[in-house]
Design a protein around this motif. Sequence first.
Motif, PDB file in Angstrom:
ATOM      1  N   ALA A   1       0.991  -1.266  -0.450  1.00 16.62           N
ATOM      2  CA  ALA A   1       0.216   0.257  -0.103  1.00 16.62           C
ATOM      3  C   ALA A   1       0.944   1.566  -0.087  1.00 16.62           C
ATOM      4  CB  ALA A   1      -0.908   0.491   1.375  1.00 16.62           C
ATOM      5  N   HIS A   2       1.814   0.739  -0.702  1.00 18.79           N
ATOM      6  CA  HIS A   2       2.511   2.305  -0.790  1.00 18.79           C
ATOM      7  C   HIS A   2       3.669   3.233   0.605  1.00 18.79           C
ATOM      8  CE1 HIS A   2       1.816   3.746  -5.147  1.00 18.79           C
ATOM      9  NE2 HIS A   2       1.625   2.552  -4.961  1.00 18.79           N
ATOM     10  N   MET A   3       3.336   1.890   1.157  1.00 20.25           N
ATOM     11  CA  MET A   3       4.586   2.532   2.304  1.00 20.25           C
ATOM     12  C   MET A   3       5.662   1.828   2.455  1.00 20.25           C
ATOM     13  SD  MET A   3       1.729   2.531   5.152  1.00 20.25           S
ATOM     14  CE  MET A   3       0.394   0.790   4.583  1.00 20.25           C
ATOM     15  N   ASP A   4       6.809   2.165   3.037  1.00 15.11           N
ATOM     16  CA  ASP A   4       8.077   2.165   3.383  1.00 15.11           C
ATOM     17  C   ASP A   4       8.120   1.201   4.367  1.00 15.11           C
ATOM     18  OD1 ASP A   4       8.346   3.660   1.349  1.00 15.11           O
ATOM     19  OD2 ASP A   4       8.976   5.524   2.726  1.00 15.11           O
ATOM     20  N   LEU A   5       9.584   0.317   3.632  1.00 16.70           N
ATOM     21  CA  LEU A   5      10.044  -0.555   4.632  1.00 16.70           C
ATOM     22  C   LEU A   5      10.763   0.370   6.109  1.00 16.70           C
ATOM     23  CD1 LEU A   5      11.306  -3.609   2.222  1.00 16.70           C
ATOM     24  CD2 LEU A   5       9.830  -3.663   4.641  1.00 16.70           C
ATOM     25  N   GLU A   6      11.856   0.907   5.849  1.00 18.45           N
ATOM     26  CA  GLU A   6      12.121   1.884   6.407  1.00 18.45           C
ATOM     27  C   GLU A   6      11.119   2.437   7.478  1.00 18.45           C
ATOM     28  OE1 GLU A   6      12.621   2.187   3.452  1.00 18.45           O
ATOM     29  OE2 GLU A   6      13.717   0.872   2.869  1.00 18.45           O
ATOM     30  N   ARG A   7      10.675   2.933   7.064  1.00 15.59           N
ATOM     31  CA  ARG A   7       9.563   3.621   8.331  1.00 15.59           C
ATOM     32  C   ARG A   7       9.249   2.613   9.389  1.00 15.59           C
ATOM     33  NH1 ARG A   7       7.033   9.275   5.810  1.00 15.59           N
ATOM     34  NH2 ARG A   7       6.023   8.549   8.233  1.00 15.59           N
TER      35      ARG A   7
ATOM     36  N   HIS B   1       5.407   3.078   9.730  1.00 14.39           N
ATOM     37  CA  HIS B   1       4.376   2.802   8.631  1.00 14.39           C
ATOM     38  C   HIS B   1       4.501   1.186   8.506  1.00 14.39           C
ATOM     39  CE1 HIS B   1       4.731   5.177   4.925  1.00 14.39           C
ATOM     40  NE2 HIS B   1       5.180   6.165   6.406  1.00 14.39           N
ATOM     41  N   ARG B   2       5.646   0.585   9.152  1.00 21.41           N
ATOM     42  CA  ARG B   2       5.529  -0.541   9.319  1.00 21.41           C
ATOM     43  C   ARG B   2       4.034  -1.414  10.577  1.00 21.41           C
ATOM     44  NH1 ARG B   2      11.547  -0.336   9.688  1.00 21.41           N
ATOM     45  NH2 ARG B   2      11.018  -0.291  11.785  1.00 21.41           N
ATOM     46  N   ASP B   3       4.341   0.010  10.893  1.00 20.94           N
ATOM     47  CA  ASP B   3       3.343  -0.610  11.979  1.00 20.94           C
ATOM     48  C   ASP B   3       1.828  -0.615  12.323  1.00 20.94           C
ATOM     49  OD1 ASP B   3       2.159  -0.860  14.300  1.00 20.94           O
ATOM     50  OD2 ASP B   3       1.592   1.155  14.349  1.00 20.94           O
ATOM     51  N   VAL B   4       1.559   0.353  10.540  1.00 21.01           N
ATOM     52  CA  VAL B   4       0.497   0.448   9.862  1.00 21.01           C
ATOM     53  C   VAL B   4      -0.057  -1.130   9.415  1.00 21.01           C
ATOM     54  CG1 VAL B   4      -1.254   1.140   8.424  1.00 21.01           C
ATOM     55  CG2 VAL B   4       0.678   2.769   9.346  1.00 21.01           C
ATOM     56  N   VAL B   5       1.205  -1.352   8.611  1.00 21.31           N
ATOM     57  CA  VAL B   5       1.168  -2.607   8.032  1.00 21.31           C
ATOM     58  C   VAL B   5       0.533  -3.925   8.913  1.00 21.31           C
ATOM     59  CG1 VAL B   5       1.579  -4.276   6.144  1.00 21.31           C
ATOM     60  CG2 VAL B   5       1.817  -1.712   5.475  1.00 21.31           C
ATOM     61  N   GLN B   6       1.588  -3.804   9.918  1.00 20.33           N
ATOM     62  CA  GLN B   6       1.303  -5.089  11.103  1.00 20.33           C
ATOM     63  C   GLN B   6       0.815  -5.072  11.503  1.00 20.33           C
ATOM     64  OE1 GLN B   6       4.901  -5.990  13.554  1.00 20.33           O
ATOM     65  NE2 GLN B   6       4.800  -7.757  13.917  1.00 20.33           N
TER      66      GLN B   6
ATOM     67  N   GLY C   1      15.173  -3.581   3.741  1.00 21.23           N
ATOM     68  CA  GLY C   1      14.925  -4.020   2.296  1.00 21.23           C
ATOM     69  C   GLY C   1      15.693  -5.617   2.255  1.00 21.23           C
ATOM     70  N   GLY C   2      14.754  -6.329   1.158  1.00 22.00           N
ATOM     71  CA  GLY C   2      15.621  -7.569   1.103  1.00 22.00           C
ATOM     72  C   GLY C   2      16.252  -7.512  -0.834  1.00 22.00           C
ATOM     73  N   LEU C   3      16.651  -8.679  -0.628  1.00 23.53           N
ATOM     74  CA  LEU C   3      17.522  -8.507  -1.913  1.00 23.53           C
ATOM     75  C   LEU C   3      16.772  -8.655  -3.386  1.00 23.53           C
ATOM     76  CD1 LEU C   3      19.476 -11.736  -0.840  1.00 23.53           C
ATOM     77  CD2 LEU C   3      20.091  -9.630  -1.217  1.00 23.53           C
ATOM     78  N   LYS C   4      17.040  -7.311  -4.335  1.00 26.35           N
ATOM     79  CA  LYS C   4      16.937  -6.961  -5.326  1.00 26.35           C
ATOM     80  C   LYS C   4      17.286  -8.051  -6.034  1.00 26.35           C
ATOM     81  CE  LYS C   4      16.795  -2.237  -4.256  1.00 26.35           C
ATOM     82  NZ  LYS C   4      18.210  -1.202  -3.905  1.00 26.35           N
TER      83      LYS C   4
END
Length: 918
Positions: free
Chosen positions: A366-372, A375-380, A392-395
């Motif tokens: 949903a366009h949120m940032d892994l680093e924040r 943002h992680r809290d919203v999704v979790q 970030g994971g491996l590209k």
Amino acid sequence: MNLSQDHLAIRPISPVGTVRTTCAYCGVGCGVSATPQADGTVAIAGDKLHPANLGRLCVKGSALGETVSLDGRLLYPQVREADGLRRVSWDAALDQMAAKWRAVIDEHGPDAVALYVSGQLLTEDYYVANKLMKGYVGSANIDTNSRLCMSSAVAGYKRAFGEDLVPLCYDDLELADMVVLVGSNTAWCHPILFQRILKAKEARPDMKLVVIDPRRTATCELADLHLPIKSGTDVWLFNGLLSYLSRIGAVAPDFVLEHTNGFDAALAAANIDCADPAAVAKVCRIDPALLLEFYEAFAATAKTITAYSMGVNQSSAGTDKVNAIINCHLIGGRIGQPGMGPFSITGQPNAMGGREVGGLANMLAAHMDLERADHRDVVQTFWDSPAMADKGGLKAVDLFQAIEDGKVKAVWVMATNPIVSLPDADQARRALAKCELVVASDIMQNTDTNAYAHVLLPALGWGEKDGTVTNSERRISRQRAFLPAPGEALGDWKIISLFAQRMGYAGFDFPDAAAVFDEHARLSGFRNHAEDIPRAFDMSGLAGLSGDAYQELEPVQWPARRDAAGVIQSEARLFADRRFAHGDGKARFIATATRAPANAVCEDYPLTLNTGRVRDQWHTMTRTGKSHTLADHISESFVDIHPQDALLHGVREGELARISSAWGAMVARVQHGGGIARGSVFIPIHWNGQTSSDARVGALVNPVVDPVSGEPEFKHTPVRIDQFRVNWHSFILSRTEVNLDSVAHWTRIQGKAFARYELAGRNNIGDFGAWARALLGVADLDADWLEYEDKTAGVYRAVHVVDDRIEQCIFLSPRQDMPSRAWLASLFAKDQLSEIDRVGLLVGMPVEKGADTGPTVCSCFGVGRNTICNAIVEQNLETVAQVTACLKAGGNCGSCVPEIKKILTEVQYEGRELNTSS
Ligand code: SF4
């Protein structure tokens, strides 16, 4: 067991009437009307109600019906054992996978497993895959083949606007006064969009079309201005434009002051080496007068769209190229209004859907940032999940390196073919060969990648699966099922959910695709308001749809929210209010310092390789390769090279050449397309180990990537070209498969009721007849076998006839100059050869005038070059419209219009002499 023959090619279909769905290919996202027929075929037409195409389809979309047969389909779960693949139950396959994943995660941690997914997946599939990895496994090691085509566009938008937001829509392309296409062969790769631009230009001839591309592509044939830029120098060109606009005062000072940051730094960076247009022209190898003409036109035309594609993105400076373009729109405030803005055109049908759900290793849902953390809290919180990836994971490129290094021990590849499509593709092969567990979900049994899978999972294909895709203009459309699921194939979202449940994860008990879509839509609106974590990506208005409403969902652009009255309000274009998604509401200029491509040409590798698509094929041909209609336009892989470079490097047009780089090698046929600059070669991306012996261009491509986006540099690899010496050339047309084991180089091309093989060999053939019969599998010496042999000249021709019907034919010569295949191919459509057909058989040419139509130009109506040339000469045709009126060619999707125009010019230039050479 021969698995590919374990089922019928044609499935039984209960006619369900016409179903409105969406094309499976490019990011234009055209609506398709599919009508299954009682005989197992599917009638395809453009959906007149779909806003992207209003009823038109290009030739790839029109031929979708030819790709839905069950030939070669993967239909049952299989696991690899010592003696090959064995069919197993879903339970057995998933249990084996889950046990291994659990063991790997327990011993090595969550980053030791990975998913490598695809822009071919539907949004629902993508959503569940991302949820599994980031919210439950707790690793961001999920990347996608979209990394290879548009991740630089994502990174550029995020840097400039604060969120991955495409500001405009397709209608804007018709409203613009100038469209600048950068690194985009739109005529071939996004044909329906190109047709929309051309129609607008027809209606308003003052509308200007500019193409910036190192090659003179089909798109350039209809452009007002073509800038043949040196590959990799786009940042110079657009920095030069920024500097020029600033210098002449083509600036919107209020907009820059009130709605942007970073202008001074960006301009200072541009002025370092791009303030002088003459110097820029020199670096870009463009005529200074043409460059200035473009700069002046850009400055003078407020309603300008700069649309860009892989030529911009696929670069080690891809993100800077994108931002250099966006800077030139921001300086004049040319954004958020009709007919203007920077427009990334995506390559894949659902690259955009993948971006919405966070399908890239550096994104969250949903366009949120892994680093924040917020943002992680919203999704979790929304997922109520036990874990959350926090980095970030491996590209893609790094992921396959980590697999080879043994850091990632289990990988699940979905709907993609990395051994063909990745750069340094031989490295991808080495990686999968070493990996402890490779799982592949696919629709096809035999792919280059599946050959390395320990577990194969059958997925539903286009026409069988149900869900949504998002096109380049943020428009969500339904892909609807109209065919029964074959064998034991399942939708990807279902396969992932079943696996997640095996792993013991809650939150994956989705009853259907509609439930997944609903969760995705709800997450987009969760805590999405000014006081919390506001995002422009919001499709919460589509949450809570009933099953019927989801079924009937009409194409809709996001943002899609409901107003107070409950009516869905969507936005065609963004930033009309001049508010951007950065915290301060301002857009950002990005300082883009110039830098050359990562690897320069050298003595060993003196030419620059550029890769791309051809008009009638898609990706690694697993689907389009099944279509005889699509096989005719360009049948073999080729290397396009300037005639003087060919002379210099000792290769000749029509012959085979070996192209090699520091990473790998391949073989392709030399051609002079007329559109390539000195010092460069172009090779298409489609051919693979199933369609050709050694034509994977990915094996050559350098694995360097953009430092911000991780997108590989597909457009610039130093290579060399050498003769590929052979003793003989041959072609075969055959109703049955041919044994190619002893052939040095081959390409297999799908025909209608036959396959065509182009062969070349190094061995000395003693007995031509015995050799031909062995190759074709004709043991019966009494067979109806017509042959011609000239031992001294090394020429041999044979035709195998069964019950008066042509079964096979083979032509052999030490030279390339063999008969056109078109007429011989047409004989395979006949149940019985006529006397006059038989007369021409061994000559390979018809006795009747006009029967050889020549190589296909218009795939929609099957019109060949010879037919067009004849009509031009005999009927004195002078315009494309006259050719279309006479032959229909060019009258459907229009993708061949540039080629017809070129033929007209050639015939006119040759004094209306008939030119029917193939
Ligand atoms: S332009 Fe062609 S390939 Fe692209 S979506 Fe439309 S019909 Fe499909």
